[in-house]
Design an enzyme around this catalytic site. Structure first.
Site, PDB file in Angstrom:
ATOM      1  N   LYS A  78      54.842  69.338  30.615  1.00 34.24           N
ATOM      2  CA  LYS A  78      56.079  70.131  30.711  1.00 34.24           C
ATOM      3  C   LYS A  78      56.258  70.959  29.439  1.00 34.24           C
ATOM      4  O   LYS A  78      55.979  70.459  28.331  1.00 34.24           O
ATOM      5  CB  LYS A  78      57.274  69.199  30.931  1.00 34.24           C
ATOM      6  CG  LYS A  78      58.582  69.913  31.219  1.00 34.24           C
ATOM      7  CD  LYS A  78      59.692  68.926  31.556  1.00 34.24           C
ATOM      8  CE  LYS A  78      61.016  69.601  31.814  1.00 34.24           C
ATOM      9  NZ  LYS A  78      62.101  68.649  32.148  1.00 34.24           N
ATOM     10  N   SER A 153      64.740  69.563  36.328  1.00 31.59           N
ATOM     11  CA  SER A 153      64.108  70.648  35.609  1.00 31.59           C
ATOM     12  C   SER A 153      62.571  70.563  35.561  1.00 31.59           C
ATOM     13  O   SER A 153      61.933  71.588  35.319  1.00 31.59           O
ATOM     14  CB  SER A 153      64.636  70.713  34.174  1.00 31.59           C
ATOM     15  OG  SER A 153      64.299  69.560  33.439  1.00 31.59           O
ATOM     16  N   SER A 177      65.868  64.919  35.890  1.00 32.32           N
ATOM     17  CA  SER A 177      64.887  66.007  35.843  1.00 32.32           C
ATOM     18  C   SER A 177      63.453  65.605  36.136  1.00 32.32           C
ATOM     19  O   SER A 177      62.593  66.476  36.265  1.00 32.32           O
ATOM     20  CB  SER A 177      64.944  66.706  34.483  1.00 32.32           C
ATOM     21  OG  SER A 177      66.064  67.546  34.437  1.00 32.32           O
TER      22      SER A 177
END
Lengths: 483, 92
Positions: A78, A153, A177
């Site tokens: 990420k 996210s 997330s």
């Protein structure tokens, strides 16, 4: 051999038996990224040359008989996890050209095992969102239906795993997330206990809630990655000092006699019928495995969204005050004064959602409102923790839906912040209480979109929730997306 | 939330908005605060002692000097760095 669908455990065995090389596997994933990512938009930065060099290094280690569990495993990271020498943008214009001079501790631990990093994947800007549509660079699509969001996210991480554009990924979870995008994309993702994984090098959003965790093809893969990245770190004083156990140790163990709590509020109005039915069906499966279902209540859930957003935004407003255009990050082209430099740099660099959350955070912390909002949210956090403790005094784990609905089209709610915030109802209390929770797929709706369920555990009891989620996965028929 | 409050918050937050964007943001913040205001329905007090009574200090790292990051690396992401952070003139 269908390389891209191989789980970490299968890849490990194939590598160690020399049935396949790390280069072959890496090239397979790089080819798939080239073929499919133009449409899916998972990767912000592709590190092809680095990946091939790492593959060679990993192969040497395997050949020398010194392989670790993740040696040679191709992973996506990420883009809010610092990677030395590789851009870490946080999907924000303010960090568009930021190249960290150091690694996050979790990344260091993966590098020590010689993983292959394929690249950095997209996310909502500063991890603020549940759709990956607030990314300044790549608005990732859902592999099951490209007209739908992948969640967020960590939408890039979940979509890349679901589309077999990596073997596994790292994400981060502040209010859901990891679990929510894992649910939308039909993969497994675990949010570890607060303090289980070092936050050093994770770009800060809300420091009392943030936690790095794995996204994988199943619970066993997530446990293997969690084993690698967890542990005490002198750079992060909130990490747990006690030695950790093997998080995969309980996988395969009997669920006979295990008590699984079903809090009524998580199955109430606002949760779609097909989601409720699918999670309840999974509960019945657990009953057949010998577990006992226990009905319970969590009345504070109706205050969870404001509690979460007040705490998270207050912390975000403080954390994001570091972006001034001076030390690093976007700097405005022209400014006549120091004050103007900061204001213009921040205003040009941050997106709308990040700005909204900074305003909300500063409002809740400002004179005259602190007690009514921030301090009251701290009180609610204590109440939510107490209610979880009460449930865990009678039960071993809690089963809930991971999301109120399946993945939606961006125009259904992305432009309405209130609707977006309310959609986090199933996940935020876990972060507020600092607990571990894992999402795994429990069904598909009539349109073939994945439905996720969450297994929530006691603090530092990741091994049990992975045991429970894995038990369901073993009898479940995963439907891969058609790309 | 009225425009003046949003303008005040923007100043506090070191952000600037165009008039049009400020009006839109005020509308959004009003809706968001309606959601946040639901916590006013519950009578609850924060107990600071509960969160802070068992903080253990024996796990802290020793207070000793460790190597720090080289200046070159610290400045590697700064614009206009000349072996220091450069900002517009502050003192006349």
């Amino acid at each position: 051999m269908d390389i891209q669908t191989m789980k970490i455990s299968a890849l490990r065995e194939a590598y160690d038996k020399k049935d396949i090389s790390v280069k072959e596997v890496t090239e397979c994933y790089l080819d798939r990224i080239e073929k499919y990512d133009g449409e899916l938009d998972c990767y912000i930065t592709l590190t092809k040359e680095k990946a091939l060099a790492q593959a060679e290094k990993a192969q040497k280690r395997i050949n020398d008989g010194k392989a670790e569990p993740l040696t040679g495993i191709p992973m996506a990271i990420k883009d809010n996890i610092c990677t030395v020498g590789v851009k870490t943008t946080c999907s924000s214009n303010i960090l568009e050209n930021f190249i960290p001079p150091y690694n996050a501790t979790a990344m260091d631990k993966l590098d020590e095992m010689d993983i292959v990093m394929l690249g950095k994947v997209s996310m909502d800007e500063f991890a603020m969102g549940g759709s990956t549509q607030t990314s300044a660079f790549k608005k990732t699509k859902n592999p099951y239906n490209k007209a739908c969001v992948p969640g967020g996210s960590s939408g890039g991480s979940a979509a890349a795993v679901a589309a077999d554009l990596c073997a596994a990924a790292l994400g981060s979870d502040t209010g859901g997330s990891i679990r929510q995008p894992a649910a939308f994309c039909g993969v497994t993702g675990i949010k570890p206990t607060y303090g289980r994984v070092s936050r050093f090098g994770l770009v800060a959003f809300a420091s009392s809630l943030d936690q790095i965790g794995p996204v994988g093809k199943d619970s066993l893969d997530c446990g293997i990655i969690l084993n690698a990245i967890c542990g005490a770190d002198h750079h992060d004083g909130t990490t747990e000092k006690q030695p950790v156990t093997d998080f995969t140790a309980k996988i395969g163990g009997s669920l006979k006699g295990m008590k699984i709590a079903l809090p009524a509020e998580f199955f109430a109005e606002g949760i779609d019928d097909d989601v409720k039915a699918s999670v309840m069906n999974a509960a019945k499966e657990y009953e057949k495995m010998g577990a006992e279902l226990v009905n319970c209540s969590m009345p504070s859930l109706k205050y969870a969204i404001p509690c979460y957003y007040i705490l998270a935004c207050a912390e975000a407003a403080s954390n994001l005050s570091r972006y001034d255009g001076i030390k690093y990050g976007h700097r405005t082209a022209e400014a006549d004064s120091y004050e103007e430099l900061i204001i213009k740099s921040r205003s040009e660099g941050f997106g709308d959602e990040v700005k909204r959350r900074i305003l909300l955070g500063n409002y809740c912390l400002s004179s005259g409102y602190y007690d009514a909002y921030y301090r009251k949210a701290l009180g609610l956090r204590q109440l939510i923790r107490k209610e979880y403790n009460d449930i865990f005094s009678k039960c071993d784990v809690i089963l809930t839906p991971s999301t109120p609905s399946v993945a939606y089209r961006p125009d259904e709610k992305v432009d309405d912040p209130v609707k977006m915030y309310q959609a986090d109802i199933c996940t935020v209390t876990v972060n507020i209480a600092g607990l571990p929770a894992v999402n795994t797929t429990c069904g598909y709706n009539a349109d073939g979109m994945p439905i996720g369920m969450s297994v929530i555990g006691r603090k530092f009891d990741e091994a049990t929730i992975l045991q429970v989620s894995s038990a369901f996965e073993n009898g479940f028929d995963v439907k891969k997306p058609k790309l | 939330m009225d425009l003046n409050t949003v303008k005040y918050l923007a100043d506090l937050s070191k952000l600037e908005y165009t008039d049009e964007k400020l009006a839109k943001t005020a509308g959004e913040m009003t809706s968001i605060m309606e959601l946040m205001d639901t916590i006013k329905d519950i009578d609850i007090t924060y107990d600071a002692h509960l969160d802070n009574h068992n903080v253990y200090l024996d796990g802290l790292r020793r207070d000793e000097i460790m190597p720090s990051m080289p200046t070159e690396k610290v400045l590697s992401n700064a614009v206009n760095s000349k072996n220091c952070f450069v900002v517009p003139k502050v003192v006349e």
